[in-house]
Scaffold this active site. Structure first.
Site, mmCIF file in Angstrom:
data_model
loop_
_atom_site.group_PDB
_atom_site.id
_atom_site.type_symbol
_atom_site.label_atom_id
_atom_site.label_comp_id
_atom_site.label_asym_id
_atom_site.label_seq_id
_atom_site.Cartn_x
_atom_site.Cartn_y
_atom_site.Cartn_z
ATOM 1 N N ILE A 28 -24.268 -51.725 17.776
ATOM 2 C CA ILE A 28 -23.473 -52.122 19.015
ATOM 3 C C ILE A 28 -23.347 -53.781 19.022
ATOM 4 O O ILE A 28 -22.208 -54.445 19.058
ATOM 5 C CB ILE A 28 -24.487 -51.856 20.229
ATOM 6 C CG1 ILE A 28 -24.569 -50.227 20.311
ATOM 7 C CG2 ILE A 28 -23.736 -52.552 21.342
ATOM 8 C CD1 ILE A 28 -25.345 -49.731 21.423
ATOM 9 N N ASP B 48 -30.215 -45.216 15.679
ATOM 10 C CA ASP B 48 -29.152 -45.875 14.369
ATOM 11 C C ASP B 48 -28.412 -44.765 13.673
ATOM 12 O O ASP B 48 -27.566 -45.305 13.087
ATOM 13 C CB ASP B 48 -30.380 -46.583 13.659
ATOM 14 C CG ASP B 48 -30.691 -47.894 14.173
ATOM 15 O OD1 ASP B 48 -29.957 -48.568 14.730
ATOM 16 O OD2 ASP B 48 -32.113 -48.148 13.981
ATOM 17 N N PRO C 282 -22.703 -46.751 14.931
ATOM 18 C CA PRO C 282 -22.072 -48.176 14.948
ATOM 19 C C PRO C 282 -23.307 -49.296 15.565
ATOM 20 O O PRO C 282 -24.290 -48.570 16.245
ATOM 21 C CB PRO C 282 -21.097 -48.178 16.089
ATOM 22 C CG PRO C 282 -21.245 -46.981 16.883
ATOM 23 C CD PRO C 282 -22.029 -45.994 16.028
ATOM 24 N N ASN D 77 -35.972 -41.665 20.538
ATOM 25 C CA ASN D 77 -37.077 -42.106 20.096
ATOM 26 C C ASN D 77 -37.877 -42.383 21.386
ATOM 27 O O ASN D 77 -37.695 -41.866 22.372
ATOM 28 C CB ASN D 77 -36.564 -43.719 19.611
ATOM 29 C CG ASN D 77 -35.593 -44.606 20.625
ATOM 30 O OD1 ASN D 77 -36.075 -44.786 21.698
ATOM 31 N ND2 ASN D 77 -34.469 -44.602 20.112
ATOM 32 N N LYS E 132 -26.573 -60.815 13.759
ATOM 33 C CA LYS E 132 -26.085 -60.268 15.259
ATOM 34 C C LYS E 132 -25.618 -61.630 16.025
ATOM 35 O O LYS E 132 -25.232 -61.393 17.089
ATOM 36 C CB LYS E 132 -27.013 -59.547 15.989
ATOM 37 C CG LYS E 132 -27.487 -58.217 15.045
ATOM 38 C CD LYS E 132 -28.428 -57.157 15.710
ATOM 39 C CE LYS E 132 -28.568 -56.035 14.658
ATOM 40 N NZ LYS E 132 -28.892 -54.685 15.563
HETATM 41 O O1 PMT Z 1 -38.327 -49.197 26.573
HETATM 42 P P1 PMT Z 1 -39.984 -49.383 26.349
HETATM 43 O O2 PMT Z 1 -40.572 -48.378 26.253
HETATM 44 O O3 PMT Z 1 -40.439 -50.320 27.325
HETATM 45 O O4 PMT Z 1 -39.968 -50.022 24.948
HETATM 46 C C1 PMT Z 1 -39.346 -51.526 24.807
HETATM 47 C C2 PMT Z 1 -38.749 -51.638 23.308
HETATM 48 C C3 PMT Z 1 -39.870 -51.592 22.367
HETATM 49 C C4 PMT Z 1 -37.939 -50.568 23.149
HETATM 50 C C5 PMT Z 1 -38.178 -53.075 23.174
HETATM 51 O O5 PMT Z 1 -38.956 -54.090 23.812
HETATM 52 C C6 PMT Z 1 -37.337 -53.172 22.172
HETATM 53 O O6 PMT Z 1 -37.715 -53.808 21.047
HETATM 54 N N1 PMT Z 1 -35.958 -52.775 21.824
HETATM 55 C C7 PMT Z 1 -35.104 -52.935 20.748
HETATM 56 C C8 PMT Z 1 -35.369 -51.735 19.994
HETATM 57 C C9 PMT Z 1 -34.577 -51.747 18.575
HETATM 58 O O7 PMT Z 1 -33.446 -51.008 18.516
HETATM 59 O O8 PMT Z 1 -34.867 -52.732 18.023
HETATM 60 P P2 PMT Z 1 -33.994 -52.718 16.324
HETATM 61 O O9 PMT Z 1 -34.686 -53.934 15.599
HETATM 62 O O10 PMT Z 1 -33.677 -51.659 15.872
HETATM 63 O O11 PMT Z 1 -32.696 -53.324 16.759
HETATM 64 C C10 PMT Z 1 -32.446 -54.911 17.101
HETATM 65 C C11 PMT Z 1 -31.382 -54.946 17.892
HETATM 66 O O12 PMT Z 1 -30.151 -54.611 17.884
HETATM 67 C C12 PMT Z 1 -32.001 -54.792 19.267
HETATM 68 O O13 PMT Z 1 -31.775 -55.620 20.515
HETATM 69 C C13 PMT Z 1 -31.147 -53.210 19.478
HETATM 70 O O14 PMT Z 1 -30.944 -53.034 21.244
HETATM 71 C C14 PMT Z 1 -29.734 -53.630 18.974
HETATM 72 N N2 PMT Z 1 -29.252 -52.343 18.441
HETATM 73 C C15 PMT Z 1 -29.917 -51.737 17.825
HETATM 74 C C16 PMT Z 1 -29.219 -50.401 17.106
HETATM 75 C C17 PMT Z 1 -27.789 -50.434 17.299
HETATM 76 N N3 PMT Z 1 -27.056 -49.270 16.758
HETATM 77 N N4 PMT Z 1 -27.144 -51.423 17.847
HETATM 78 C C18 PMT Z 1 -27.646 -52.287 18.529
HETATM 79 O O15 PMT Z 1 -26.919 -53.153 18.990
#
Ligand code: PMT
Length: 396
Positions: A300, A272, A298, A203, A334
């Site tokens: 995390i 994901d 998974p 991504n 979470k």
């Molecule tokens: O890296 P940059 O270019 O500076 O951009 C920053 C960002 C947009 C990536 C950052 O600010 C951000 O939003 N990071 C989280 C991205 C994400 O995976 O969001 P999510 O809504 O899909 O996930 C929610 C949370 O679960 C996040 O804290 C993520 O790290 C975590 N997660 C996601 C997928 C996964 N398989 N396991 C997780 O624990």
């Protein structure tokens, strides 16, 4: 910041020109004080032109006001001696004040950083090491030299620490150490989902958000470990780094680090989904379509819930629509202390940008809108909140 740069008689004196230049570019005011021998290596005029201020070498020279060492000590916020030769280190360690620089240092009660630069044998001499240890015990901060090929051709420790390291320690010396003793794991960047030896799915995460948090936390004195996905960014000074590629690797790295950590900030964008099947050989080009099946990686934060329950845990939510509803759900599912909900559909924010705009949603449900600002500023805000939660936990 008002900085006094003390330059002494080392071949690395020329590097102090760059230091003064960078400090000025960052908006700091700089005064340069040189020892007599430093002026044999670099002309004071060079520093005067860069610092836009007169350079003092000799306290009794014409034009130097009486008690200039006292007025300079009252003016300065911080002093850095870079390069610090063995002679000035020895003099400082024993309270000698026989020139303007050492007299000023004795008169100054703010933070003093000492960045040694000399031949490796001179640096490792017991007497030099004892002097440095003595300076440390008096509260001076030693910015250790780097290793490499020295001006004399020898290879070893003794090179002046690089510019980024000097600037980091300068900034740290005037930053409140509100996170001292706090062991923080920060994740940053994307993970990848390999398809075959040539291709992978990933991504747009650049790692900027997570790297900014790691940098700001290190400035505040936290012990920071950065778990970085596939990004080409230099490691922030003062931060340990573990590189990972896949979501499974990121999970394993965090799982290994958390028993020794107090907090986790998940700014990474882990993939994901991953291809259901990894092709050992490159998939050959054939036909107009290629259909791949994906399976879930998974989650995390959810997987590690049991070992995170007594830690401070911060998540991000990256959404293009229904940001707050989705973020609230993730906060609960979470089990986070708070979530930073950033809208990835905004203009020049979130992914890849130097800026971000977010709404922070806390465990108790209250929300705070953070307008678009530099990621370093948002990082500061997040760390303020962590500090707040840490204090509340300690009071309980
Ligand atoms: O890296 P940059 O270019 O500076 O951009 C920053 C960002 C947009 C990536 C950052 O600010 C951000 O939003 N990071 C989280 C991205 C994400 O995976 O969001 P999510 O809504 O899909 O996930 C929610 C949370 O679960 C996040 O804290 C993520 O790290 C975590 N997660 C996601 C997928 C996964 N398989 N396991 C997780 O624990």
């Amino acid at each position: 910041m008002k900085i006094v740069v003390g330059v002494t008689g080392s071949i690395a004196a020329y590097k102090a020109v760059d230091l003064v230049n960078q400090c000025r570019k960052l908006g700091h005011e700089v005064r340069v004080v040189m020892t007599k021998h430093a002026a044999d290596f670099v002309q004071p005029l060079t520093f005067e032109a860069i610092a836009h201020a007169p350079v003092v070498c000799d306290m009794f020279a014409e034009g130097v006001e009486a008690l200039a060492h006292i007025s300079l000590a009252k003016w300065a916020d911080v002093c850095i001696v870079a390069p610090a030769d063995a002679n000035v280190i020895a003099k400082m360690a024993h309270g000698l004040a026989d020139d303007f620089l050492t007299t000023f240092i004795l008169a100054f009660d703010g933070p003093v950083l000492v960045a040694p630069a000399m031949n490796t044998v001179m640096y490792h001499q017991q007497v030099t090491q004892d002097n440095l240890a003595r300076l440390k015990s008096y509260g001076y901060e030693i910015v250790s030299p780097a290793s490499g090929q020295l001006a004399c051709g020898d290879i070893g420790e003794g090179k002046l620490a690089d510019l980024e390291t000097l600037l980091f320690h300068l900034e740290k010396s005037v930053t409140a150490q509100t996170l001292a003793g706090f062991r923080l794991v920060v994740t940053a960047g994307p993970t990848v989902a390999p398809i075959d030896p040539v291709r992978f799915v990933t991504n747009h995460s650049s790692g900027k958000m997570g790297f900014s948090i790691a940098h700001e936390a290190a400035l505040r004195g936290a012990e920071v470990t950065l778990v970085a996905g596939r990004v080409q960014r230099p490691t922030p000074v003062g931060v340990s780094r573990v590189d990972v590629a896949t979501t499974a690797e990121m999970l394993a790295a965090i799982e290994a680090l958390m028993p020794e950590a107090d907090g986790l900030i998940m700014a990474a964008a882990p993939a994901d989904y991953m291809p259901a099947e990894y092709h050992e050989e490159k998939i050959k080009k054939a036909g107009d379509e290629l259909v791949l099946a994906f399976r879930k990686n998974p989650d995390i934060l959810k997987t590690l819930k049991p070992i995170l329950s007594d830690k401070i845990v911060v998540g991000f939510a990256a959404e293009s629509h229904q940001l707050l509803e989705n973020a609230e759900r993730k906060l609960k599912e979470k089990n986070l202390d708070f979530i930073v909900a950033n809208n990835i559909a905004g203009k020049d924010t979130a992914f890849r940008s130097d800026y971000n705009a977010a709404t922070i949603i806390y465990k108790d449900g209250h929300q705070e809108v953070i307008p678009r600002q530099l990621k370093t500023e948002l990082a500061d805000k997040i760390l303020d909140e962590i500090q707040h939660i840490r204090c509340q936990k300690e009071e309980r």
